[in-house]
Enzyme design. Structure first.
Site, PDB file in Angstrom:
ATOM      1  N   ASP A  13      21.561 -50.363  58.652  1.00 24.51           N
ATOM      2  CA  ASP A  13      22.324 -51.380  59.395  1.00 24.51           C
ATOM      3  C   ASP A  13      22.083 -51.329  60.890  1.00 24.51           C
ATOM      4  O   ASP A  13      22.961 -51.684  61.686  1.00 24.51           O
ATOM      5  CB  ASP A  13      23.840 -51.241  59.128  1.00 24.51           C
ATOM      6  CG  ASP A  13      24.175 -51.458  57.665  1.00 24.51           C
ATOM      7  OD1 ASP A  13      23.455 -52.231  57.001  1.00 24.51           O
ATOM      8  OD2 ASP A  13      25.150 -50.848  57.191  1.00 24.51           O
ATOM      9  N   LYS A  16      17.801 -54.102  61.817  1.00 28.36           N
ATOM     10  CA  LYS A  16      16.377 -54.245  61.476  1.00 28.36           C
ATOM     11  C   LYS A  16      15.990 -55.708  61.268  1.00 28.36           C
ATOM     12  O   LYS A  16      14.923 -56.146  61.664  1.00 28.36           O
ATOM     13  CB  LYS A  16      16.049 -53.471  60.180  1.00 28.36           C
ATOM     14  CG  LYS A  16      16.257 -51.981  60.274  1.00 28.36           C
ATOM     15  CD  LYS A  16      16.052 -51.305  58.941  1.00 28.36           C
ATOM     16  CE  LYS A  16      17.079 -51.640  57.900  1.00 28.36           C
ATOM     17  NZ  LYS A  16      18.442 -51.185  58.177  1.00 28.36           N
ATOM     18  N   ALA A  39      20.448 -53.454  50.277  1.00 28.87           N
ATOM     19  CA  ALA A  39      20.256 -53.856  51.667  1.00 28.87           C
ATOM     20  C   ALA A  39      21.093 -55.097  51.979  1.00 28.87           C
ATOM     21  O   ALA A  39      21.325 -55.936  51.114  1.00 28.87           O
ATOM     22  CB  ALA A  39      18.781 -54.163  51.920  1.00 28.87           C
ATOM     23  N   GLY A  40      21.518 -55.189  53.215  1.00 28.36           N
ATOM     24  CA  GLY A  40      22.187 -56.395  53.704  1.00 28.36           C
ATOM     25  C   GLY A  40      21.632 -56.658  55.088  1.00 28.36           C
ATOM     26  O   GLY A  40      21.901 -55.897  56.011  1.00 28.36           O
ATOM     27  N   HIS A  41      20.795 -57.661  55.213  1.00 32.47           N
ATOM     28  CA  HIS A  41      20.074 -57.914  56.461  1.00 32.47           C
ATOM     29  C   HIS A  41      20.506 -59.252  57.063  1.00 32.47           C
ATOM     30  O   HIS A  41      20.347 -60.287  56.429  1.00 32.47           O
ATOM     31  CB  HIS A  41      18.557 -57.930  56.185  1.00 32.47           C
ATOM     32  CG  HIS A  41      18.021 -56.584  55.793  1.00 32.47           C
ATOM     33  ND1 HIS A  41      16.717 -56.374  55.399  1.00 32.47           N
ATOM     34  CD2 HIS A  41      18.618 -55.367  55.757  1.00 32.47           C
ATOM     35  CE1 HIS A  41      16.551 -55.083  55.131  1.00 32.47           C
ATOM     36  NE2 HIS A  41      17.692 -54.456  55.334  1.00 32.47           N
ATOM     37  N   GLN A 223      17.462 -49.884  54.576  1.00 31.90           N
ATOM     38  CA  GLN A 223      18.155 -48.607  54.790  1.00 31.90           C
ATOM     39  C   GLN A 223      17.651 -47.940  56.091  1.00 31.90           C
ATOM     40  O   GLN A 223      17.258 -48.652  56.996  1.00 31.90           O
ATOM     41  CB  GLN A 223      17.992 -47.665  53.580  1.00 31.90           C
ATOM     42  CG  GLN A 223      18.785 -48.111  52.355  1.00 31.90           C
ATOM     43  CD  GLN A 223      18.128 -49.225  51.550  1.00 31.90           C
ATOM     44  OE1 GLN A 223      16.990 -49.099  51.159  1.00 31.90           O
ATOM     45  NE2 GLN A 223      18.850 -50.293  51.307  1.00 31.90           N
TER      46      GLN A 223
END
Ligand code: GDP
Ligand code: IMO
Ligand code: MG
Length: 451
Positions: A13, A16, A39-41, A223
């Site tokens: 987090d 990125k 993932a959470g982008h 990550q």
């Protein structure tokens, strides 16, 4: 032509996706090489917010080839809903390519991830419950289902007939959960295979061709370094290799094609899930870090869990420089520190048990828990930075803060982010075409800062 890896230099987090989005402007191919929809982008463009879980952020640029690489684990239902959401917003997803050999997260992986977490007692990892660990475990056990199997009814049938009863023994006998039905899973997943078939191919061959054509390739890490299975704070890690080396194995390219590795760090530090976090702040400061940086407070994009917050940790930073061979850093969320009268940076650790000073991250997991941070304290700049667009526009104390990070990590800060939007960015030096970082022969240890 330049091939660039973007990695998280902390616990995930770090921002990125914002950095990938900036660099993707000049990329022909953007590749996710590990992880899955844990993932959470987040990317903010023209007032629109996009939250990606599986699909590379490069998809926002029309014509950019976006690859889900062989090292990923893919929940195909999540992929289909992410694709549908993008199509609903008018995005073109025709340039997406999915590796035929990436592993598939199946319903029993989801059930087992949750069951294992719920039964770990005091030893919870705090996973995202997206089935990541169990999917990678099957891959290592050589019993996983790969994307190619969803396109081959005989192969899928045979694998499920053997696997589901085996998984049911665990679900029923160990966790007292209902069994799953191989037949139902087969019917559902063979249909899913038909829906994604048009995207499936040999992605490593596409990347190789792009290399030959002197195209620009961007590898988007998910990550972060301290969540790496080998190099992170084991066992409080994810089950893949987010670090730069993982980009080569996960995408299927040789290390000789990589030109630059960029590490992304917040100007402070956060962590979601369990595990050691020496600079974590619990009271007022932790809460202020969590609540600043609106419109999004520090809350996990995937799970909605509040992120643990703390000061920037240069020991972690130096480790990320070492493990990833970072050429430069992108420091994000500097604006979050704008209203702190006092800002701390951890420059080294003291072992609470032995009194020993650590300038480097302790390699033994049990020892990491005992680390007490040794801080240097800065007077805050107490001025807004989110409108700054050049290094010289930043308040002097903010510049000093960034310079100190660079000095401590022995790595230049090339990009500074002062807000979630694309233009809220300061490029100090070209992160891709600027001078390549050369390791000093005998590194001036950060111990100098302690004396
Ligand atoms: P990732 O997983 O590393 O891509 O990061 P996330 O998207 O999970 O979390 C980063 C969050 O910070 C997102 O909500 C971004 O929109 C936001 N963000 C990124 N850069 C900045 C910045 O410089 N300032 C502020 N205030 N927010 C930022
Ligand atoms: P992005 O790409 C932050 C954390 C989980 C948990 C541990 C293991 O957005 O930076 P897993 O579900 O992977 O088995 O969980 O890793 N974690 C993340 N933390 N950002 C992420 O992704 C993460 N992906 C997993 O919270 O501690
Ligand atoms: Mg995230």
């Amino acid at each position: 032509m330049a091939n660039v890896i973007v990695v998280g230099a902390q616990f995930g987090d770090e921002g990125k996706a914002k950095v990938t989005d900036l660099l993707a402007k000049n990329a022909d191919v953007v590749v996710r090489y590990q992880g899955g929809n844990n993932a959470g982008h987040t990317v903010v463009v023209d007032g629109e917010t996009y939250k990606f879980h599986l699909i590379p952020s490069g998809i926002l640029y029309k014509g950019t080839v976006c690859i889900l690489g062989p090292g990923m684990v893919i929940d195909p239902k999540a992929l289909i809903s992410e694709l549908a959401a993008l199509k609903d917003r008018g995005m073109d997803t025709s340039c997406l390519k999915v590796s035929a050999v990436a592993h598939v997260t199946m319903p029993y992986h989801l059930a087992l991830d949750a069951a294992e977490e719920d039964n770990r007692g005091g030893k919870k990892i705090g996973t995202t419950r997206r089935g990541i660990g169990p999917t990678y475990a099957d891959k290592c056990d050589r019993i996983g289902i790969r994307i190619e199997d969803l396109l081959d009814a005989d192969a899928l049938r045979a694998k499920l007939d053997w696997l589901v009863p085996k998984k049911n023994i665990m679900l029923e006998r160990i966790y007292n959960l209902p069994p799953q039905d191989a037949d139902e899973i087969f019917k559902e997943y063979i249909e899913i295979g038909k829906k994604i078939a048009g995207y499936v191919c040999d992605t490593s061959a596409i990347i190789f061709q792009a290399v030959r054509d002197r195209k620009n390739i961007l590898f988007e890490g998910a990550q972060g370094t301290l969540l790496d299975l080998d190099h992170g704070s084991y066992p409080y890690v994810t089950s893949s290799s987010p670090t730069a080396g993982g980009a080569c194995t996960g995408a299927g390219v040789g290390p000789t094609i990589i030109d630059r590795v960029i590490g992304v760090s917040k100007a402070y530090q956060t962590r979601v899930g369990e595990g050691p976090f020496p600079t974590e702040q619990f009271a007022e400061i932790g809460e202020k870090l969590r609540q600043t940086g609106t419109p999004w407070a520090e809350v996990g994009v995937t799970t909605g869990r509040p992120r643990r917050c703390g000061w920037f940790d240069a020991v972690v930073g130096r480790y990320a420089v070492r493990i990833n061979g970072l050429d430069c850093l992108a420091v994000t969320k500097l604006d979050v520190l704008d209203e702190f009268e006092e800002i701390k940076i951890c420059v080294a650790y003291k072992d609470l048990k032995t009194g020993e000073i650590y300038n480097d991250l302790p390699s033994m997991a049990g020892v990491f828990w005992r680390m007490e941070p040794i801080y240097e304290t800065f007077t805050g700049w107490m001025k807004p930075t989110s409108g700054c667009r050049s290094y010289s526009e930043l308040p002097e104390r903010a510049r000093r803060y960034l310079d100190f990070i660079s000095e401590l990590l022995e790595c230049p800060v090339a990009i500074v982010s002062v807000g979630p939007k694309r233009d809220q960015t300061i490029v100090i030096e070209d992160p891709i075409h600027g001078p390549k970082r050369v390791l000093s022969h005998s590194s001036a240890s950060s111990a100098a800062h302690l004396s």
